[in-house]
Motif scaffolding. Sequence first.
Motif, PDB file in Angstrom:
ATOM      1  N   LEU A   1      19.545  11.099  20.105  1.00 26.25           N
ATOM      2  CA  LEU A   1      19.240  10.580  18.776  1.00 26.25           C
ATOM      3  C   LEU A   1      17.739  10.458  18.576  1.00 26.25           C
ATOM      4  O   LEU A   1      17.227  10.752  17.489  1.00 26.25           O
ATOM      5  CB  LEU A   1      19.893   9.201  18.577  1.00 26.25           C
ATOM      6  N   GLU A   2      17.029  10.046  19.618  1.00 24.75           N
ATOM      7  CA  GLU A   2      15.611   9.699  19.486  1.00 24.75           C
ATOM      8  C   GLU A   2      14.740  10.425  20.516  1.00 24.75           C
ATOM      9  O   GLU A   2      13.876   9.827  21.141  1.00 24.75           O
ATOM     10  CB  GLU A   2      15.434   8.194  19.639  1.00 24.75           C
ATOM     11  N   SER A   3      14.981  11.697  20.683  1.00 27.53           N
ATOM     12  CA  SER A   3      14.282  12.435  21.737  1.00 27.53           C
ATOM     13  C   SER A   3      12.765  12.406  21.553  1.00 27.53           C
ATOM     14  O   SER A   3      12.010  12.243  22.520  1.00 27.53           O
ATOM     15  CB  SER A   3      14.780  13.883  21.793  1.00 27.53           C
ATOM     16  N   ARG A   4      12.299  12.547  20.311  1.00 23.62           N
ATOM     17  CA  ARG A   4      10.849  12.559  20.085  1.00 23.62           C
ATOM     18  C   ARG A   4      10.228  11.213  20.463  1.00 23.62           C
ATOM     19  O   ARG A   4       9.187  11.161  21.126  1.00 23.62           O
ATOM     20  CB  ARG A   4      10.552  12.895  18.626  1.00 23.62           C
ATOM     21  N   ALA A   5      10.878  10.120  20.061  1.00 24.24           N
ATOM     22  CA  ALA A   5      10.346   8.792  20.366  1.00 24.24           C
ATOM     23  C   ALA A   5      10.384   8.513  21.867  1.00 24.24           C
ATOM     24  O   ALA A   5       9.423   7.974  22.430  1.00 24.24           O
ATOM     25  CB  ALA A   5      11.141   7.734  19.614  1.00 24.24           C
ATOM     26  N   VAL A   6      11.480   8.875  22.525  1.00 27.81           N
ATOM     27  CA  VAL A   6      11.593   8.645  23.968  1.00 27.81           C
ATOM     28  C   VAL A   6      10.525   9.423  24.719  1.00 27.81           C
ATOM     29  O   VAL A   6       9.862   8.892  25.621  1.00 27.81           O
ATOM     30  CB  VAL A   6      13.004   9.015  24.472  1.00 27.81           C
ATOM     31  N   HIS A   7      10.321  10.666  24.342  1.00 31.02           N
ATOM     32  CA  HIS A   7       9.301  11.480  25.016  1.00 31.02           C
ATOM     33  C   HIS A   7       7.905  10.935  24.766  1.00 31.02           C
ATOM     34  O   HIS A   7       7.043  10.955  25.649  1.00 31.02           O
ATOM     35  CB  HIS A   7       9.397  12.941  24.563  1.00 31.02           C
ATOM     36  N   ALA A   8       7.659  10.429  23.565  1.00 27.79           N
ATOM     37  CA  ALA A   8       6.358   9.831  23.256  1.00 27.79           C
ATOM     38  C   ALA A   8       6.112   8.605  24.132  1.00 27.79           C
ATOM     39  O   ALA A   8       5.003   8.399  24.638  1.00 27.79           O
ATOM     40  CB  ALA A   8       6.285   9.455  21.777  1.00 27.79           C
ATOM     41  N   LEU A   9       7.134   7.793  24.315  1.00 29.36           N
ATOM     42  CA  LEU A   9       7.014   6.610  25.166  1.00 29.36           C
ATOM     43  C   LEU A   9       6.810   6.990  26.630  1.00 29.36           C
ATOM     44  O   LEU A   9       5.962   6.419  27.324  1.00 29.36           O
ATOM     45  CB  LEU A   9       8.261   5.737  25.024  1.00 29.36           C
TER      46      LEU A   9
ATOM     47  N   SER B   1       0.834  -1.202   0.000  1.00 28.41           N
ATOM     48  CA  SER B   1       0.000   0.000   0.000  1.00 28.41           C
ATOM     49  C   SER B   1       0.868   1.252   0.000  1.00 28.41           C
ATOM     50  O   SER B   1       1.995   1.260   0.495  1.00 28.41           O
ATOM     51  CB  SER B   1      -0.896  -0.007   1.250  1.00 28.41           C
ATOM     52  N   ASP B   2       0.324   2.349  -0.538  1.00 23.45           N
ATOM     53  CA  ASP B   2       0.998   3.653  -0.500  1.00 23.45           C
ATOM     54  C   ASP B   2       0.535   4.498   0.679  1.00 23.45           C
ATOM     55  O   ASP B   2       0.842   5.693   0.750  1.00 23.45           O
ATOM     56  CB  ASP B   2       0.733   4.409  -1.804  1.00 23.45           C
ATOM     57  N   ALA B   3      -0.211   3.899   1.596  1.00 20.02           N
ATOM     58  CA  ALA B   3      -0.718   4.630   2.748  1.00 20.02           C
ATOM     59  C   ALA B   3       0.425   5.084   3.662  1.00 20.02           C
ATOM     60  O   ALA B   3       1.545   4.551   3.595  1.00 20.02           O
ATOM     61  CB  ALA B   3      -1.691   3.756   3.538  1.00 20.02           C
ATOM     62  N   GLU B   4       0.137   6.062   4.497  1.00 22.82           N
ATOM     63  CA  GLU B   4       1.095   6.555   5.483  1.00 22.82           C
ATOM     64  C   GLU B   4       0.411   6.662   6.838  1.00 22.82           C
ATOM     65  O   GLU B   4      -0.793   6.876   6.926  1.00 22.82           O
ATOM     66  CB  GLU B   4       1.656   7.918   5.068  1.00 22.82           C
ATOM     67  N   PHE B   5       1.206   6.527   7.895  1.00 19.93           N
ATOM     68  CA  PHE B   5       0.690   6.613   9.257  1.00 19.93           C
ATOM     69  C   PHE B   5       1.302   7.818   9.963  1.00 19.93           C
ATOM     70  O   PHE B   5       2.510   8.031   9.904  1.00 19.93           O
ATOM     71  CB  PHE B   5       1.026   5.341  10.045  1.00 19.93           C
ATOM     72  N   ILE B   6       0.439   8.580  10.612  1.00 25.74           N
ATOM     73  CA  ILE B   6       0.910   9.675  11.460  1.00 25.74           C
ATOM     74  C   ILE B   6       1.044   9.121  12.870  1.00 25.74           C
ATOM     75  O   ILE B   6       0.058   8.676  13.474  1.00 25.74           O
ATOM     76  CB  ILE B   6      -0.077  10.862  11.451  1.00 25.74           C
ATOM     77  N   VAL B   7       2.273   9.109  13.390  1.00 20.72           N
ATOM     78  CA  VAL B   7       2.505   8.544  14.718  1.00 20.72           C
ATOM     79  C   VAL B   7       3.230   9.576  15.584  1.00 20.72           C
ATOM     80  O   VAL B   7       4.061  10.346  15.090  1.00 20.72           O
ATOM     81  CB  VAL B   7       3.317   7.235  14.633  1.00 20.72           C
ATOM     82  N   PRO B   8       2.917   9.607  16.888  1.00 16.13           N
ATOM     83  CA  PRO B   8       3.504  10.626  17.772  1.00 16.13           C
ATOM     84  C   PRO B   8       5.021  10.571  17.867  1.00 16.13           C
ATOM     85  O   PRO B   8       5.667  11.585  18.135  1.00 16.13           O
ATOM     86  CB  PRO B   8       2.868  10.304  19.141  1.00 16.13           C
TER      87      PRO B   8
END
Length: 477
Positions: free
Chosen positions: A224-232, A172-179
């Motif tokens: 490196l992954e501040s956005r992902a860590v904060h989301a978690l 699929s060409d779909a995309e996901f918006i994830v925090p």
Amino acid sequence: MEKAELVFIPSPGVGHIMSTVEIAKVLLNHDERLSITVFIINSPFSPNKFNPNIISFPSPSLSKRIKFTTLPDIHPTDDNIANIFTQLIDGQAPNVKKWVNEFVNSNSNLDSPRLAGFVIDMFCTAMIDVANEFGVPTYMFFTSSAAYLAFKLHMLKLRDEHNVDTTEFKNSDAEFIVPSCVNPVPAKVLPEVMLKEEYLHFYIVHARRSKEVKGILVNSFLELESRAVHALQSDDEIPPVYPVGPILQLSGGNKSSYEDIFQWLDNQPPKSVVFLCFGSMGTIVANQVMEFASALEKSGVRFLWSLRKRQKLMGAPSDVTNFEGILPEGFLDRTAGVGKIIGWAPQVEILAHKATGGFVSHCGWNSSLESIYFGVPMATLPLSAEQQFNAFSLVKEYGVAVEIKMDYRVGFEMEAREIVSAEVIEKAIVLLMQHDSDVRRRAKAMKEISRKALVDGGSSVSSLRYFIDDVFKNMPM
């Protein structure tokens, strides 16, 4: 002094086991009250069993506080890789239970370390039940990125709350918006376990059970992954997350065994060589090898290429000794002055060499962290597992890689779904090796940041100490 024993249970596979050994060494080095037992589950498909004697320790006292227990071999009776993994790991629960019971009974005096908890791999969630039987907490050591952890848990949430079936997004060409990501995540970089019905249950079980643990150590670092860590960390349904990386095996390589490789590298100009390697289990098909060879020759770039082949699906790759029909006719002669083809590669030592200026990689997370640690920009050709998602993160989120193809996929069957052309590969390699490129500057900057995270006062050291405090706070009386 109160002493604590942690039981580590990594998945079979050299990448998982070695990462576990390295985090164990780091924990022991940070707190003398800790001791650790690592259970080894050998894969019946690997010709080489894990040998604890190859592990090097910074001090004899540290080595005395870690033990290795090899569990009895299990021989799965299935041809589905997800089922094979389940049988290999879940079948060890009685053996782990027996060992822990003996440990508890033989360490009853006040001076002995007390069982403080289990630290399990992302695929070993069945061991949560064993820990619960002994009344101790379970922690997880997540050997991939914080972004992937956040993504898989987000996709589980979409399934549970909105009935999203990820298998419907295959091709699929779909995309996901994830925090956890700045950019929309293309469905084409979803891992194989989310796209195929026969693997989906495996993903769901482990993703759901990972939310039961007391805390999750992640082999990554905050910067490196501040956005992902904060989301978690901002999601109340997710256990506390401790980014403690990069956890790497940086010592123990025997360079003398590969003298010809390093003699060749020593004679190359700084940052001039592109290194091609697709991991301890990764190989590319013959037609794709031809395209890479053509691209390298046309680019004129100096190269060091770890070229290996696989005879069967679950077997380990072997070195190529006969290049007839694998490489274009005359290729070795025409590139003799600028290139070298090798077999198994001492990857860390090559990435650390001053002549290495770029890395064409399968984007396994250990390899990605090694490349970041040494400041070597990457070109992405993912093969299987979560490597497509890693490639997306490295290119789009972190800016330390250029794309050959982010959604290239051979999957668990190890058969290429498509062939990337020499023209596309050549363009990526030339871009990768430009000395003044943004990706090279970003890789150099992230090298320094990754190292600062690992010193006193750094983000990963601070996170590690929070974890240790939590272990002792939650240790059963």
